[in-house]
Design a protein around this motif. Structure first.
Motif, mmCIF file in Angstrom:
data_model
loop_
_atom_site.group_PDB
_atom_site.id
_atom_site.type_symbol
_atom_site.label_atom_id
_atom_site.label_comp_id
_atom_site.label_asym_id
_atom_site.label_seq_id
_atom_site.Cartn_x
_atom_site.Cartn_y
_atom_site.Cartn_z
ATOM 1 N N LEU A 1 0.831 -1.205 0.000
ATOM 2 C CA LEU A 1 0.000 0.000 0.000
ATOM 3 C C LEU A 1 0.867 1.258 0.000
ATOM 4 C CD1 LEU A 1 -2.755 -1.180 2.476
ATOM 5 C CD2 LEU A 1 -3.166 -0.409 0.135
ATOM 6 N N MET A 2 1.996 1.199 0.706
ATOM 7 C CA MET A 2 2.934 2.320 0.678
ATOM 8 C C MET A 2 3.450 2.541 -0.742
ATOM 9 S SD MET A 2 6.401 3.079 0.365
ATOM 10 C CE MET A 2 7.225 1.533 0.748
ATOM 11 N N CYS A 3 3.755 1.446 -1.438
ATOM 12 C CA CYS A 3 4.246 1.557 -2.817
ATOM 13 C C CYS A 3 3.179 2.162 -3.727
ATOM 14 C CB CYS A 3 4.669 0.183 -3.331
ATOM 15 S SG CYS A 3 6.146 -0.479 -2.531
ATOM 16 N N ARG A 4 1.928 1.748 -3.524
ATOM 17 C CA ARG A 4 0.859 2.350 -4.326
ATOM 18 C C ARG A 4 0.699 3.825 -3.986
ATOM 19 N NH1 ARG A 4 -5.347 0.683 -3.540
ATOM 20 N NH2 ARG A 4 -5.054 2.189 -1.845
ATOM 21 N N PHE A 5 0.863 4.166 -2.714
ATOM 22 C CA PHE A 5 0.736 5.562 -2.288
ATOM 23 C C PHE A 5 1.708 6.454 -3.049
ATOM 24 C CE2 PHE A 5 2.119 9.074 0.446
ATOM 25 C CZ PHE A 5 0.910 9.696 0.697
ATOM 26 N N TRP A 6 2.982 6.032 -3.141
ATOM 27 C CA TRP A 6 3.983 6.868 -3.797
ATOM 28 C C TRP A 6 3.974 6.730 -5.318
ATOM 29 C CZ3 TRP A 6 5.649 10.892 -1.539
ATOM 30 C CH2 TRP A 6 5.810 10.924 -0.155
ATOM 31 N N THR A 7 3.154 5.806 -5.820
ATOM 32 C CA THR A 7 2.987 5.661 -7.262
ATOM 33 C C THR A 7 1.743 6.392 -7.753
ATOM 34 O OG1 THR A 7 4.063 3.491 -7.208
ATOM 35 C CG2 THR A 7 2.721 3.979 -9.144
ATOM 36 N N TYR A 8 0.706 6.422 -6.912
ATOM 37 C CA TYR A 8 -0.579 6.984 -7.350
ATOM 38 C C TYR A 8 -1.269 7.847 -6.294
ATOM 39 C CZ TYR A 8 -5.571 7.110 -8.423
ATOM 40 O OH TYR A 8 -6.859 7.524 -8.631
ATOM 41 N N ASP A 9 -1.536 7.285 -5.115
ATOM 42 C CA ASP A 9 -2.419 7.928 -4.142
ATOM 43 C C ASP A 9 -2.002 9.347 -3.778
ATOM 44 O OD1 ASP A 9 -3.870 5.568 -4.067
ATOM 45 O OD2 ASP A 9 -2.820 4.802 -2.303
ATOM 46 N N VAL A 10 -0.711 9.554 -3.518
ATOM 47 C CA VAL A 10 -0.270 10.872 -3.064
ATOM 48 C C VAL A 10 -0.561 11.947 -4.104
ATOM 49 C CG1 VAL A 10 2.100 10.629 -3.944
ATOM 50 C CG2 VAL A 10 1.636 12.159 -2.015
ATOM 51 N N PHE A 11 -0.496 11.594 -5.374
ATOM 52 C CA PHE A 11 -0.686 12.579 -6.436
ATOM 53 C C PHE A 11 -2.144 13.022 -6.560
ATOM 54 C CE2 PHE A 11 3.085 10.122 -7.577
ATOM 55 C CZ PHE A 11 4.007 11.141 -7.727
ATOM 56 N N TYR A 12 -3.057 12.184 -6.077
ATOM 57 C CA TYR A 12 -4.474 12.515 -6.188
ATOM 58 C C TYR A 12 -5.119 12.808 -4.840
ATOM 59 C CZ TYR A 12 -4.097 11.374 -11.064
ATOM 60 O OH TYR A 12 -3.727 11.389 -12.387
ATOM 61 N N HIS A 13 -4.297 12.912 -3.806
ATOM 62 C CA HIS A 13 -4.831 13.368 -2.528
ATOM 63 C C HIS A 13 -5.221 14.841 -2.689
ATOM 64 C CE1 HIS A 13 -5.192 14.465 1.678
ATOM 65 N NE2 HIS A 13 -5.171 13.175 1.981
ATOM 66 N N PRO A 14 -6.392 15.246 -2.164
ATOM 67 C CA PRO A 14 -6.829 16.642 -2.329
ATOM 68 C C PRO A 14 -5.791 17.672 -1.898
ATOM 69 C CG PRO A 14 -8.608 15.317 -1.433
ATOM 70 C CD PRO A 14 -7.398 14.422 -1.466
ATOM 71 N N ALA A 15 -5.001 17.346 -0.881
ATOM 72 C CA ALA A 15 -3.997 18.301 -0.403
ATOM 73 C C ALA A 15 -2.965 18.600 -1.477
ATOM 74 C CB ALA A 15 -3.307 17.761 0.845
ATOM 75 N N VAL A 16 -2.704 17.627 -2.349
ATOM 76 C CA VAL A 16 -1.735 17.806 -3.433
ATOM 77 C C VAL A 16 -2.437 18.241 -4.713
ATOM 78 C CG1 VAL A 16 -0.030 16.629 -4.890
ATOM 79 C CG2 VAL A 16 -0.116 16.157 -2.433
ATOM 80 N N ARG A 17 -3.496 17.534 -5.075
ATOM 81 C CA ARG A 17 -4.182 17.796 -6.349
ATOM 82 C C ARG A 17 -4.786 19.195 -6.391
ATOM 83 N NH1 ARG A 17 -4.351 17.793 -11.191
ATOM 84 N NH2 ARG A 17 -5.575 16.410 -12.503
ATOM 85 N N GLU A 18 -5.284 19.659 -5.255
ATOM 86 C CA GLU A 18 -5.956 20.958 -5.213
ATOM 87 C C GLU A 18 -5.091 22.035 -4.553
ATOM 88 O OE1 GLU A 18 -9.581 20.140 -3.160
ATOM 89 O OE2 GLU A 18 -10.137 18.499 -4.523
ATOM 90 N N GLY A 19 -3.837 21.707 -4.294
ATOM 91 C CA GLY A 19 -2.985 22.640 -3.567
ATOM 92 C C GLY A 19 -2.304 23.687 -4.417
ATOM 93 N N GLY A 20 -2.383 23.533 -5.739
ATOM 94 C CA GLY A 20 -1.748 24.503 -6.619
ATOM 95 C C GLY A 20 -0.234 24.400 -6.660
ATOM 96 N N TYR A 21 0.300 23.233 -6.311
ATOM 97 C CA TYR A 21 1.752 23.057 -6.274
ATOM 98 C C TYR A 21 2.303 22.729 -7.658
ATOM 99 C CZ TYR A 21 0.810 22.601 -1.283
ATOM 100 O OH TYR A 21 0.387 22.818 -0.008
ATOM 101 N N GLU A 22 3.545 23.133 -7.880
ATOM 102 C CA GLU A 22 4.224 22.818 -9.132
ATOM 103 C C GLU A 22 5.067 21.554 -9.001
ATOM 104 O OE1 GLU A 22 6.976 25.049 -12.538
ATOM 105 O OE2 GLU A 22 6.336 26.123 -10.726
ATOM 106 N N TYR A 23 5.672 21.365 -7.830
ATOM 107 C CA TYR A 23 6.528 20.206 -7.596
ATOM 108 C C TYR A 23 6.130 19.489 -6.310
ATOM 109 C CZ TYR A 23 9.609 22.403 -11.034
ATOM 110 O OH TYR A 23 10.112 22.979 -12.169
ATOM 111 N N LEU A 24 6.490 18.223 -6.248
ATOM 112 C CA LEU A 24 6.348 17.431 -5.031
ATOM 113 C C LEU A 24 7.701 16.792 -4.735
ATOM 114 C CD1 LEU A 24 3.548 15.026 -3.970
ATOM 115 C CD2 LEU A 24 5.855 14.100 -4.177
#
Length: 238
Positions: A45-68
């Motif tokens: 699940l951690m591997c999926r998180f850093w492959t997919y989940d983190v990128f679509y978490h609202p804090a990231v997806r809606e945060g207006g960030y350019e880089y992670l």
């Protein structure tokens, strides 16, 4: 841990804002008997998180960030980075930055790639990605990346068969030949006992007595391994 991080950070840098968000690491998926059973479902699940989940978490997806940027809690820079890494990524117009590579069995990933792209072999270099920087726009808009991610998620393949996030990232970079990528070899970087000295591509493992015990002093000092001799260096930050 939450209070420890806040007390350590805001004590000296009151202008920093830190958010903590809960992640749901539960699933009914079960690993196939032929997968790497030494990899627990929590690790998968951690591997999926850093492959997919983190990128679509609202804090990231809606945060207006350019880089992670990912930086594990047992990772550290053993010396000054010389330049703000986000500024460096922007200045060099990079989509992805990383420090080192590693290898592990990737048969399920190889099978998927053969199904998607035919019999021509694709050599994958897995990213040692407890530290990386990525341009979010590239991740979201790259057709090659999104095709790979869709197939990793289909029928929970990434969980059932175990596909490491570092190898998934390495595959993304391999498939999208237009990606601007740099191996940041000038960084002096460490991940627990793994040492990556500047300009050297190899990763050295050096178990050092007392290193773990030193971490409880993290509010007052940064403890790092800088040399292959396993000598502890303590940097006062109080």
């Amino acid at each position: 841990m939450k209070q420890h991080i806040l007390s350590c950070t805001t004590k000296y840098y009151k202008q920093i804002s830190i958010s903590f968000l809960l992640i749901n690491f539960t699933t009914s998926v079960r690993p196939t008997n032929t997968s790497q059973l030494d990899k627990s479902m929590g690790y998968r699940l951690m591997c999926r998180f850093w492959t997919y989940d983190v990128f679509y978490h609202p804090a990231v997806r809606e945060g207006g960030y350019e880089y992670l940027m990912r930086m594990d809690d047992d990772s550290y820079f053993a010396d000054d980075t010389k330049e703000d890494l986000f500024v460096y990524m922007k200045r060099k117009d990079l989509d992805y930055g990383y420090r080192a590579l590693y290898s592990e069995p990737i048969e399920p990933l190889k099978l998927l790639l053969r199904q998607l792209f035919g019999k021509k072999p694709i050599i994958i270099n897995c990213i040692y990605n407890n530290f990386f920087l990525i341009r979010l726009k590239w991740y979201y808009e790259s057709k090659e990346v999104q095709k790979l991610i869709d197939n990793l998620l289909r029928d929970d393949l990434i969980l059932r068969e175990y596909i490491g996030d570092g190898c998934a990232h390495g595959t993304m970079l391999k498939l999208d030949t237009r990606a601007q990528v740099e191996r940041l070899e000038r960084l002096s970087y460490g991940h627990n006992y793994h040492i990556m000295a500047p300009t050297l591509s190899k990763v050295i493992f050096k178990a050092t007595e007392g290193f773990s015990e030193e971490l409880i002093k993290s509010c007052q000092q940064l403890t790092v391994l800088r040399s292959f001799k396993g000598k502890l260096h303590r940097i006062n930050i109080s």
